[in-house]
Every structure is written in C-alpha cells, then in structure tokens.
Design a protein around this motif. Structure first.
Motif, PDB file in Angstrom:
ATOM      1  N   ARG A 118       8.956  11.980 -21.677  1.00 17.88           N
ATOM      2  CA  ARG A 118       8.638  13.254 -22.320  1.00 17.88           C
ATOM      3  C   ARG A 118       9.725  13.662 -23.295  1.00 17.88           C
ATOM      4  O   ARG A 118       9.471  14.356 -24.272  1.00 17.88           O
ATOM      5  N   GLN A 119      10.926  13.232 -23.024  1.00 19.69           N
ATOM      6  CA  GLN A 119      12.028  13.533 -23.945  1.00 19.69           C
ATOM      7  C   GLN A 119      11.836  12.736 -25.234  1.00 19.69           C
ATOM      8  O   GLN A 119      12.128  13.235 -26.321  1.00 19.69           O
ATOM      9  N   VAL A 120      11.338  11.520 -25.082  1.00 22.70           N
ATOM     10  CA  VAL A 120      11.079  10.702 -26.262  1.00 22.70           C
ATOM     11  C   VAL A 120      10.045  11.406 -27.137  1.00 22.70           C
ATOM     12  O   VAL A 120      10.185  11.474 -28.358  1.00 22.70           O
ATOM     13  N   ALA A 121       9.039  11.934 -26.503  1.00 18.20           N
ATOM     14  CA  ALA A 121       7.997  12.645 -27.246  1.00 18.20           C
ATOM     15  C   ALA A 121       8.591  13.858 -27.961  1.00 18.20           C
ATOM     16  O   ALA A 121       8.277  14.135 -29.114  1.00 18.20           O
ATOM     17  N   ARG A 122       9.462  14.534 -27.276  1.00 21.07           N
ATOM     18  CA  ARG A 122      10.082  15.714 -27.867  1.00 21.07           C
ATOM     19  C   ARG A 122      10.937  15.321 -29.072  1.00 21.07           C
ATOM     20  O   ARG A 122      10.930  15.985 -30.105  1.00 21.07           O
ATOM     21  N   ILE A 123      11.675  14.225 -28.918  1.00 22.28           N
ATOM     22  CA  ILE A 123      12.529  13.752 -30.010  1.00 22.28           C
ATOM     23  C   ILE A 123      11.674  13.378 -31.225  1.00 22.28           C
ATOM     24  O   ILE A 123      12.001  13.718 -32.363  1.00 22.28           O
ATOM     25  N   ASN A 141       1.015   5.892 -26.277  1.00 23.41           N
ATOM     26  CA  ASN A 141       1.220   6.069 -24.841  1.00 23.41           C
ATOM     27  C   ASN A 141       1.004   4.765 -24.078  1.00 23.41           C
ATOM     28  O   ASN A 141       0.654   3.744 -24.663  1.00 23.41           O
ATOM     29  N   SER A 142       1.224   4.824 -22.788  1.00 21.33           N
ATOM     30  CA  SER A 142       1.227   3.611 -21.969  1.00 21.33           C
ATOM     31  C   SER A 142      -0.111   2.891 -21.929  1.00 21.33           C
ATOM     32  O   SER A 142      -0.183   1.734 -21.538  1.00 21.33           O
ATOM     33  N   LYS A 143      -1.165   3.577 -22.332  1.00 18.06           N
ATOM     34  CA  LYS A 143      -2.482   2.937 -22.344  1.00 18.06           C
ATOM     35  C   LYS A 143      -2.815   2.364 -23.713  1.00 18.06           C
ATOM     36  O   LYS A 143      -3.884   1.788 -23.909  1.00 18.06           O
ATOM     37  N   GLY A 144      -1.922   2.561 -24.648  1.00 20.84           N
ATOM     38  CA  GLY A 144      -2.175   2.074 -25.987  1.00 20.84           C
ATOM     39  C   GLY A 144      -2.949   3.082 -26.816  1.00 20.84           C
ATOM     40  O   GLY A 144      -3.439   2.758 -27.905  1.00 20.84           O
ATOM     41  N   GLU A 145      -3.025   4.304 -26.297  1.00 23.68           N
ATOM     42  CA  GLU A 145      -3.759   5.337 -27.028  1.00 23.68           C
ATOM     43  C   GLU A 145      -2.798   6.191 -27.851  1.00 23.68           C
ATOM     44  O   GLU A 145      -1.598   6.231 -27.596  1.00 23.68           O
ATOM     45  N   ILE A 146      -3.376   6.898 -28.803  1.00 25.36           N
ATOM     46  CA  ILE A 146      -2.605   7.845 -29.595  1.00 25.36           C
ATOM     47  C   ILE A 146      -2.601   9.157 -28.846  1.00 25.36           C
ATOM     48  O   ILE A 146      -3.658   9.711 -28.553  1.00 25.36           O
ATOM     49  N   SER A 147      -1.419   9.631 -28.499  1.00 26.85           N
ATOM     50  CA  SER A 147      -1.324  10.879 -27.735  1.00 26.85           C
ATOM     51  C   SER A 147      -1.346  12.098 -28.631  1.00 26.85           C
ATOM     52  O   SER A 147      -1.806  13.165 -28.240  1.00 26.85           O
ATOM     53  N   LEU A 148      -0.841  11.924 -29.826  1.00 27.79           N
ATOM     54  CA  LEU A 148      -0.775  13.029 -30.765  1.00 27.79           C
ATOM     55  C   LEU A 148      -2.158  13.631 -30.976  1.00 27.79           C
ATOM     56  O   LEU A 148      -3.134  12.908 -31.156  1.00 27.79           O
ATOM     57  N   ILE A 149      -2.241  14.930 -30.935  1.00 29.08           N
ATOM     58  CA  ILE A 149      -3.524  15.589 -31.119  1.00 29.08           C
ATOM     59  C   ILE A 149      -3.727  15.967 -32.577  1.00 29.08           C
ATOM     60  O   ILE A 149      -4.645  15.495 -33.230  1.00 29.08           O
TER      61      ILE A 149
END
Length: 115
Positions: free
Chosen positions: A53-58, A75-83
């Motif tokens: 989560r820190q990586v995401a914040r960075i 993300n770990s499933k290979g999906e795009i997490s960004l909304i």
DNA sequence: TAAATGACAAGTG
DNA sequence: CCACTTGCCATTT
C-alpha cells in the motif's frame, strides 16, 4: 546522463526520503519498457513485503516528480488497480506491446519483470 | 489523539 | 473462480 532529471537521486530532496521510498523509486524506474511489476513485488524487493500500500501511495504522490513509469505497476492479479485513469494506463501498456486478456488482465507469467 | 482511507495482498470456504 | 475476511501501515481527516 544528461540533465538534472537523471541525477535526481543525489539531490537533497531525494536523500531526505526514507530508504524504503528511495528504493521503491529506483525499482519502479528500472522496470523495463514492455514489462510490469506488482505493488507487492516492488515492496518485497525494496525490503518490506508488507508495504504494497505504501508503494501505491508513492506512485500516487511522486510519479510526476520523479518521472516514474507508473503505468508499469499492476496488482497481484495482473489487473489495473487505478480507477481514474484506468484507460490511460491500459493504453500506455498496449503501446509498449503488452496485451490484455478478455478479462482485462495482463499475463504476469509473460510480462512480469524481476530485478 | 483517534478514526478513516487507500493505485494492495493473502487466506479461507 | 468468486465472495468475503483479515492483515497492513503511512497519510489524511
């Protein structure tokens, strides 16, 4: 290296960042064109397996300042997490030759990069 | 000071 | 594979 852009890591501002953050930035910048890494993977290689989560914040706060290839982190499933910006990220990856499954996922077996 | 938040991930059934 | 829960932790409110 030509300009300041390329030597940011010796600037005082960069040195002030904590070691984990510095390493995360270095790792993300080293993801090759056409490859991806996961939030958890970056965190792990940076020395904190629980820092996804820190990586995401960075990524959210420092991508622009340090010119990070933010689109190469999924993300770990290979999906795009960004909304907001999901499409932009997908396009950026497709430009690099990465293809998506019908489920909008990238094949990590194929595109995952490890340092 | 305390609670909520988030570009996450792993475990469980 | 899906839905749901639990763990995480710096930052923001």
């Amino acid at each position: 290296m030509e300009k300041n852009e390329e030597i940011f890591w010796v600037t005082e501002e960069f040195q002030r960042l904590n070691p984990f953050t510095q390493e995360v930035i270095r790792l993300i910048k080293s993801i090759p064109y056409g490859k991806v890494q996961t939030y958890g993977g970056i965190a792990r290689f940076a020395g904190n397996p629980r820092g996804a989560r820190q990586v995401a914040r960075i990524l959210h706060s420092l991508s622009k300042k340090y010119g990070l290839p933010w689109h190469r982190v999924v993300n770990s499933k290979g999906e795009i997490s960004l909304i907001d910006g999901r499409e932009e990220q997908k396009k950026a990856l497709e430009i690099e030759g990465i293809t998506f499954t019908s489920e909008n996922k990238v094949n990590l077996k194929h595109y995952l990069w490890e340092p």
